[in-house]
Design an enzyme around this catalytic site. Structure first.
Site, PDB file in Angstrom:
ATOM      1  CG  ASN A   1      -1.810   1.106   1.200  1.00 43.28           C
ATOM      2  OD1 ASN A   1      -2.093   2.332   0.496  1.00 43.28           O
ATOM      3  ND2 ASN A   1      -1.944   1.500   2.748  1.00 43.28           N
TER       4      ASN A   1
ATOM      5  CE  LYS B   1      -0.002   3.057   4.675  1.00 46.29           C
ATOM      6  NZ  LYS B   1      -0.089   3.325   6.393  1.00 46.29           N
TER       7      LYS B   1
ATOM      8  CD  GLU C   1      -3.038  -2.504   7.399  1.00 51.87           C
ATOM      9  OE1 GLU C   1      -1.991  -2.438   6.956  1.00 51.87           O
ATOM     10  OE2 GLU C   1      -3.739  -1.819   7.165  1.00 51.87           O
TER      11      GLU C   1
ATOM     12  CG  HIS D   1      -5.414   1.600   4.933  1.00 44.68           C
ATOM     13  ND1 HIS D   1      -5.440   2.525   6.222  1.00 44.68           N
ATOM     14  CD2 HIS D   1      -4.087   0.838   4.393  1.00 44.68           C
ATOM     15  CE1 HIS D   1      -4.400   2.344   6.366  1.00 44.68           C
ATOM     16  NE2 HIS D   1      -3.444   1.178   5.878  1.00 44.68           N
TER      17      HIS D   1
END
Length: 248
Positions: free
Chosen positions: A10, A12, A165, A95
């Site tokens: 990821n 971001k 996560e 997320h």
């Protein structure tokens, strides 16, 4: 059963055209294991670039976000059909940064997940608890709530990869111990067995995410319920290749 090792990256809101090209060039030049599935998620502006640059057959491209409806008057959103149109095949949903900063609810994330799947986009579904929730001993309760929102409206999980996560470990340098991660993943799988059935739960890959790097990835090697990683900052660095190779 043996589940295929999976590594997600990821990016971001990081990277430029030059940096994305450099990261993918590094992957293209690497001798990646043939039995490891890799998905990289650059910013939406660079999805097409990533698809064009990628030459690795085991690497796919994913979006970081998707909307819960088809294309239309939804300014700033990314539609599932557009993800497919540029040649990407995956998306992240849930997320923690979108749950906390954008205030996305469990239900909205579930709707986005369902719409993506129905459109043909595969999903990395992110779940996890805050430090306060962990200290309160409700880690599995939080994960169960987040999973249940999806399992209420999605029955087929064959194109979902779950990423656990812990919020307190994302970008902090703190990582759950391999033993803690294994215990939580085991609990997540047990909960999934109740909600989507034992067979699907056994097949569903559960990734660990939260300050994973080239050094600590190997520490998870013998954990039966840790089926891979969702990597943040380290996916922008050459050590991402080391993480992909961490099960060798």
């Amino acid at each position: 059963m043996a589940r295929q090792f999976f590594v997600g990256g990821n990016f971001k809101a990081n990277g430029t055209k030059q940096q994305i090209t450099s990261i993918i060039d590094n992957l293209n030049k690497a001798d990646l294991p043939k039995d490891v599935e890799v998905v990289i998620c650059p910013p939406a502006l660079y999805l097409g670039l990533a698809v064009e640059q990628n030459k690795q057959p085991t690497v796919a491209i994913g979006a970081q976000n998707v909307f819960d409806k088809s294309c239309g008057a939804f300014t700033g959103e990314t539609c599932a059909s557009q993800i497919l149109d540029v040649g990407a095949s995956w998306t992240l949903t849930g997320h923690s940064e979108r749950r906390t900063i954008i205030k996305e609810s469990d239900e909205f994330i579930a709707e986005k997940t369902k719409f993506a799947l129905d459109t043909g986009v595969k999903v990395i579904l992110c779940i996890g608890e805050t430090l306060e929730e962990r200290k309160g001993g409700v880690t599995l309760d939080v994960c169960a709530r987040q999973l249940d929102a999806v399992s209420k409206i999605v029955s087929d999980w064959s194109n979902i990869v779950v990423a656990y996560e812990p919020v307190w470990a994302i970008g902090t340098g703190l990582a759950a111990t391999p033993e803690d991660a294994e215990e939580t993943h085991k609990g997540i799988r047990a909960h999934l067995a109740k909600s989507i059935g034992a067979e699907q739960a056994e097949k569903t890959r559960i990734l660990y995410g939260g300050s994973v790097n080239g050094k600590n990835a190997k520490d998870f090697k013998d954990k039966a319920n840790v089926d891979g990683f969702l990597v943040g900052g380290a996916s922008l660095k050459p050590e991402f290749v080391d993480i992909i190779k961490s099960r060798l």
